[in-house]
Design an enzyme around this catalytic site. Structure first.
Site, PDB file in Angstrom:
ATOM      1  N   HIS A  33       9.261  57.031 -29.969  1.00 31.47           N
ATOM      2  CA  HIS A  33       8.867  55.646 -29.699  1.00 31.47           C
ATOM      3  C   HIS A  33       9.897  54.617 -30.131  1.00 31.47           C
ATOM      4  O   HIS A  33       9.937  53.515 -29.583  1.00 31.47           O
ATOM      5  CB  HIS A  33       7.497  55.336 -30.299  1.00 31.47           C
ATOM      6  N   GLU A  34      10.731  54.962 -31.094  1.00 28.83           N
ATOM      7  CA  GLU A  34      11.735  54.009 -31.556  1.00 28.83           C
ATOM      8  C   GLU A  34      13.007  54.032 -30.714  1.00 28.83           C
ATOM      9  O   GLU A  34      13.590  52.987 -30.448  1.00 28.83           O
ATOM     10  CB  GLU A  34      12.077  54.254 -33.026  1.00 28.83           C
ATOM     11  N   SER A  35      13.465  55.217 -30.325  1.00 25.97           N
ATOM     12  CA  SER A  35      14.782  55.310 -29.674  1.00 25.97           C
ATOM     13  C   SER A  35      14.819  56.212 -28.450  1.00 25.97           C
ATOM     14  O   SER A  35      15.865  56.319 -27.810  1.00 25.97           O
ATOM     15  CB  SER A  35      15.813  55.831 -30.680  1.00 25.97           C
TER      16      SER A  35
END
Length: 165
Positions: A33-35
């Site tokens: 979800h972050e990268s």
């Protein structure tokens, strides 16, 4: 594509998670979800790398691990280091003991100080959460509650796929 990139990091995720005592599936879900598994990801807020670490959080995590504070270049190029630091930061948030997993993930995404301020402003977490759900329906939310729910769902998906061990 993002799931395959995350699963390709299985060994590094497992190592970082084991070092910090956190669930590798949760680490993998945060990476997703972050990268989306991109080592060189950079957010508009200045968060860097696989786990989208702010420089201050990365430095604090490095200190807890007993290693040198990373440079911005290292955060954006050394995936194994970014994972170690991110897993350490996650472990620190989990160890605070005053937050459930949903709150920990919100704190990971928005910052612990910001979450605590939101809670203080609304009176308690339940009141903030209800306000955030209402804001989601009206298109004016912070997105952090949705982020936490999505990370938990991805953790379960990654666990079911079985590729992070």
């Amino acid at each position: 594509v993002g799931v395959a990139r995350v699963e390709a990091l299985a060994d590094e995720i497992q190592s970082a998670a084991q070092e910090s005592g956190v669930d590798p599936h949760l680490v993998g879900a945060i990476v997703f979800h972050e990268s989306r598994g991109r080592v060189n990801a950079l957010s508009s807020a200045g968060a860097m790398g696989l786990m989208q670490l702010a420089p201050a959080a990365a430095s604090d995590a490095a200190q807890r691990l007993g290693i040198d504070a990373p440079t911005n270049e290292q955060l954006m190029s050394d995936g194994a280091l970014n994972l170690r630091l991110g897993a350490s930061h996650l472990a620190w948030l989990l160890a605070q003991g005053d937050m459930d997993l949903e709150q920990v993930l919100i704190a990971y995404n928005a910052g612990r100080a910001k979450l605590l301020r939101w809670i203080r402003e609304d009176g308690d977490y339940s009141a903030w959460r209800l306000e955030e759900i209402e804001a989601e329906h009206e298109g004016r939310s912070t997105g952090t509650l949705r982020y936490a729910r999505n990370v938990m769902a991805m953790r379960d998906r990654l666990r079911a796929r079985g590729n992070l061990r």
